[in-house]
Motif scaffolding. Structure first.
Motif, PDB file in Angstrom:
ATOM      1  N   HIS A  46       0.837  -1.203   0.000  1.00 59.55           N
ATOM      2  CA  HIS A  46       0.000   0.000   0.000  1.00 59.55           C
ATOM      3  C   HIS A  46       0.872   1.254   0.000  1.00 59.55           C
ATOM      4  N   ALA A  47       1.927   1.269   0.816  1.00 59.87           N
ATOM      5  CA  ALA A  47       2.812   2.440   0.872  1.00 59.87           C
ATOM      6  C   ALA A  47       3.521   2.650  -0.461  1.00 59.87           C
ATOM      7  N   GLN A  48       4.037   1.564  -1.049  1.00 58.14           N
ATOM      8  CA  GLN A  48       4.732   1.691  -2.336  1.00 58.14           C
ATOM      9  C   GLN A  48       3.774   2.152  -3.432  1.00 58.14           C
ATOM     10  N   GLU A  49       2.532   1.693  -3.388  1.00 63.21           N
ATOM     11  CA  GLU A  49       1.557   2.098  -4.390  1.00 63.21           C
ATOM     12  C   GLU A  49       1.283   3.599  -4.314  1.00 63.21           C
ATOM     13  N   ILE A  50       1.173   4.143  -3.101  1.00 63.37           N
ATOM     14  CA  ILE A  50       0.923   5.577  -2.950  1.00 63.37           C
ATOM     15  C   ILE A  50       2.114   6.387  -3.458  1.00 63.37           C
ATOM     16  N   VAL A  51       3.309   5.958  -3.106  1.00 60.15           N
ATOM     17  CA  VAL A  51       4.506   6.684  -3.565  1.00 60.15           C
ATOM     18  C   VAL A  51       4.634   6.635  -5.081  1.00 60.15           C
ATOM     19  N   GLN A  52       4.278   5.537  -5.672  1.00 63.67           N
ATOM     20  CA  GLN A  52       4.418   5.345  -7.105  1.00 63.67           C
ATOM     21  C   GLN A  52       3.561   6.332  -7.891  1.00 63.67           C
ATOM     22  N   VAL A  85       5.640  15.476   3.117  1.00 61.01           N
ATOM     23  CA  VAL A  85       6.544  16.089   2.126  1.00 61.01           C
ATOM     24  C   VAL A  85       7.456  17.067   2.858  1.00 61.01           C
ATOM     25  N   ASP A  86       8.698  16.716   2.864  1.00 55.79           N
ATOM     26  CA  ASP A  86       9.709  17.558   3.554  1.00 55.79           C
ATOM     27  C   ASP A  86       9.284  17.860   4.980  1.00 55.79           C
ATOM     28  N   GLY A  87       8.736  16.883   5.664  1.00 53.43           N
ATOM     29  CA  GLY A  87       8.372  17.008   7.067  1.00 53.43           C
ATOM     30  C   GLY A  87       7.017  17.601   7.317  1.00 53.43           C
ATOM     31  N   PRO A 118      -1.240   0.037  20.700  1.00 48.67           N
ATOM     32  CA  PRO A 118      -0.136  -0.473  19.870  1.00 48.67           C
ATOM     33  C   PRO A 118      -0.539  -0.576  18.395  1.00 48.67           C
ATOM     34  N   TRP A 119       0.362  -0.089  17.526  1.00 51.02           N
ATOM     35  CA  TRP A 119       0.159  -0.117  16.074  1.00 51.02           C
ATOM     36  C   TRP A 119       1.316  -0.840  15.414  1.00 51.02           C
ATOM     37  N   ARG A 120       1.041  -1.361  14.213  1.00 53.30           N
ATOM     38  CA  ARG A 120       2.079  -1.879  13.333  1.00 53.30           C
ATOM     39  C   ARG A 120       2.211  -0.884  12.176  1.00 53.30           C
ATOM     40  N   ILE A 121       3.408  -0.335  11.987  1.00 52.32           N
ATOM     41  CA  ILE A 121       3.599   0.803  11.073  1.00 52.32           C
ATOM     42  C   ILE A 121       4.718   0.488  10.102  1.00 52.32           C
ATOM     43  N   TYR A 122       4.545   1.029   8.852  1.00 52.53           N
ATOM     44  CA  TYR A 122       5.580   0.897   7.836  1.00 52.53           C
ATOM     45  C   TYR A 122       5.759   2.248   7.158  1.00 52.53           C
ATOM     46  N   ALA A 123       7.010   2.673   7.009  1.00 50.63           N
ATOM     47  CA  ALA A 123       7.338   3.953   6.361  1.00 50.63           C
ATOM     48  C   ALA A 123       8.151   3.672   5.107  1.00 50.63           C
ATOM     49  N   PHE A 124       7.826   4.423   3.990  1.00 51.65           N
ATOM     50  CA  PHE A 124       8.509   4.235   2.717  1.00 51.65           C
ATOM     51  C   PHE A 124       8.678   5.600   2.041  1.00 51.65           C
ATOM     52  N   SER A 125       9.895   5.870   1.610  1.00 52.05           N
ATOM     53  CA  SER A 125      10.204   7.171   0.988  1.00 52.05           C
ATOM     54  C   SER A 125      10.560   6.990  -0.473  1.00 52.05           C
ATOM     55  N   ASP A 126      10.389   8.107  -1.246  1.00 53.87           N
ATOM     56  CA  ASP A 126      10.815   8.059  -2.638  1.00 53.87           C
ATOM     57  C   ASP A 126      12.336   8.125  -2.716  1.00 53.87           C
ATOM     58  N   LYS A 127      12.853   8.048  -3.944  1.00 53.30           N
ATOM     59  CA  LYS A 127      14.312   8.020  -4.097  1.00 53.30           C
ATOM     60  C   LYS A 127      14.957   9.318  -3.649  1.00 53.30           C
ATOM     61  N   ALA A 128      14.259  10.436  -3.884  1.00 55.86           N
ATOM     62  CA  ALA A 128      14.831  11.738  -3.492  1.00 55.86           C
ATOM     63  C   ALA A 128      14.648  12.019  -2.014  1.00 55.86           C
ATOM     64  N   ARG A 129      13.872  11.180  -1.356  1.00 56.21           N
ATOM     65  CA  ARG A 129      13.608  11.296   0.078  1.00 56.21           C
ATOM     66  C   ARG A 129      12.950  12.627   0.430  1.00 56.21           C
ATOM     67  N   ILE A 131       9.459  12.745  -0.253  1.00 60.19           N
ATOM     68  CA  ILE A 131       8.112  12.274   0.085  1.00 60.19           C
ATOM     69  C   ILE A 131       8.234  10.972   0.882  1.00 60.19           C
ATOM     70  N   GLN A 132       7.511  10.890   1.955  1.00 58.27           N
ATOM     71  CA  GLN A 132       7.454   9.635   2.757  1.00 58.27           C
ATOM     72  C   GLN A 132       6.002   9.308   3.051  1.00 58.27           C
ATOM     73  N   VAL A 133       5.662   8.063   2.814  1.00 66.29           N
ATOM     74  CA  VAL A 133       4.324   7.562   3.130  1.00 66.29           C
ATOM     75  C   VAL A 133       4.435   6.655   4.353  1.00 66.29           C
ATOM     76  N   GLN A 134       3.635   6.930   5.353  1.00 68.64           N
ATOM     77  CA  GLN A 134       3.591   6.113   6.562  1.00 68.64           C
ATOM     78  C   GLN A 134       2.220   5.418   6.627  1.00 68.64           C
ATOM     79  N   VAL A 135       2.265   4.088   6.659  1.00 67.58           N
ATOM     80  CA  VAL A 135       1.043   3.279   6.656  1.00 67.58           C
ATOM     81  C   VAL A 135       1.020   2.432   7.925  1.00 67.58           C
ATOM     82  N   GLY A 136      -0.138   2.294   8.550  1.00 67.34           N
ATOM     83  CA  GLY A 136      -0.230   1.488   9.761  1.00 67.34           C
ATOM     84  C   GLY A 136      -1.660   1.114  10.086  1.00 67.34           C
TER      85      GLY A 136
END
Length: 445
Positions: A46-52, A85-87, A118-129, A131-136
């Protein structure tokens, strides 16, 4: 629990429950492990799909909507996401908190509390870092799914246990149906019907038991038949002697002639002796039938045993002016002492009875060159015609034309005892080629 049906039923159900419980435990552990992996993979995808589908110029996010993402991606209610985006938080799903799900903004998985849960969370950023998408999603969602699966599993277990119980009950009833049929067959039999029970339809596991039971029925039938034969034999043989004894007693009681009275008394005494001998032989016959296959075989010296038996005939031999010639040597075989004594006594009784006054009786025993044990009793009396020699061992058979009155039981007893010891009987001429000689040949000890 004495019911075989209940034992099988309970045992099968307990085994099923044990294996089912083991399977549920293994499946639960596997689901907890693999389920977490599937959940993590869903967060990552899901995180990779949003970043894409983010625009190449990330600055446009502030003024233009995100295009290319399906409503299913944006509007998912099974997990929460944030786009930073940039924090700065630009986009978040309904219900997602405004604070970062992963405050350190490092890519990867983490389990941490969010708003006290308690949550289970995953963070994924683009190559330029930029944009970061945090999914949980909350850990409670996973527990809810796990409890739902557990409830479905337990419900299935209860239903399957019910169906299995019915199937096992029917299977046991079907498997034991031949036993119930056999029981009804036994109950419908006549009291003295001792024929073996049929085993064709019985399960193979129960056939050894039925075979042993049938063996007992055969032995019991033999005992019953032997008892019946004994009663018939006793009634047949005692009827005439009792009538003769009664007639002689009546004559002795009513006659006034002393000589006639003495003659009647002597005949009465002879009849009593014959009756006693007949009773003894009938008892031997009954004893032989009753103890068949029951008494152990032991080493026996024929020479020692025949010497003891001959001692019982001393008075009778003296009264008949007979003599016994012994030619014996130690002769060891394995057999039943009592039965062998009956055999010897009947052969000697036959020789002394039919040998006549002044007869010579030879008794010999020993081993042949091949180890065969031999017992021979011969006399020099009138003998038996060759054509009738085989028949003298038949029960109640008497040679015609003899002066002595016998029961026809003694030699048949001897033949049966010889057969039970695996011996064979040979007949021929007696002492000095006169009379009758009977030889019993036993196998080597």
């Amino acid at each position: 629990m004495n019911s075989l049906r209940r034992r099988l039923f309970v045992m099968l159900l307990l085994c099923f429950l044990a294996f089912w419980g083991l399977w549920v435990g293994v499946f639960g552990a596997f689901f907890r492990h693999e389920g977490t992996g599937l959940w993590d993979n869903s967060l990552l995808t899901h995180a990779q799909e949003i970043v894409q589908f983010m625009p190449k110029d990330y600055q446009l996010l502030a003024i233009a909507p995100v295009t290319g993402l399906s409503a299913k991606t944006w509007m998912r209610d099974d997990m929460s996401y944030q786009v930073w985006v940039d924090g700065r938080l630009l986009i978040r799903s309904p219900g997602a908190p405004e604070v970062p799900l992963k405050p350190d903004f490092r890519d990867g998985f983490v389990r941490r509390p969010v708003q006290g849960e308690p949550w289970r969370i995953y963070a994924f950023s683009d190559k330029a870092r930029h944009i970061q998408v945090q999914v949980g999603k909350p850990q409670s969602d996973y527990e809810t799914i796990y409890l739902w699966l557990a409830g479905v599993t337990l419900t299935s277990l209860v239903l399957m246990m019910g169906l299995l119980g019915l199937a096992v009950r029917w299977g046991i009833r079907w498997s034991l149906a031949p036993v119930m049929t056999l029981s009804k067959t036994m109950q419908s039999r006549a009291p003295l019907d001792l024929t073996p029970l049929p085993a064709a339809t019985l399960p193979a596991e129960l056939r050894p038991l039925l075979d042993a039971f049938n063996d007992q029925l055969v032995q019991l039938d033999r005992a019953v038949q032997a008892e019946r034969r004994f009663i018939v034999d006793a009634a047949h043989e005692l009827r005439t002697p009792m009538a003769v004894l009664s007639a002689n007693a009546q004559v002795a009681l009513h006659t006034t002639n002393v000589m006639q009275k003495d003659a009647s008394l002597r005949q009465l005494l002879a009849g009593v002796e014959r009756s006693a001998r007949l009773s003894e032989q009938l008892l031997d016959l009954a004893r032989l039938d009753a103890t068949r296959h029951a008494r152990p075989r032991v080493p026996v010296d024929l020479a020692e045993l025949i010497t003891i038996v001959i001692g019982d005939f001393d008075i009778l031999v003296q009264q008949n002016n007979q003599r016994i010639v012994l030619q014996i040597e130690p002769t060891h075989i394995v057999g039943d002492v009592d039965e062998l004594g009956i055999l010897m006594r009947n052969l000697l009784d036959n020789a002394t009875r039919y040998g006549g006054k002044g007869a010579c009786i030879e008794v010999a025993c020993g081993h042949d060159a091949d180890g065969t044990a031999r017992l021979r009793i011969a006399d020099d009396g009138p003998g038996v015609p060759p054509e009738e020699r085989e028949r003298i061992f038949d029960r109640f058979y008497r040679v015609a034309g003899t002066d002595q009155r016998g029961s026809g039981i003694g030699l048949s007893l001897a033949a049966r005892i010889a057969q039970s010891h695996g011996a064979r009987i040979e007949m021929g001429a007696g002492v000095g080629m006169r009379g009758l000689g009977i030889t019993v040949l036993f196998g080597a000890a």
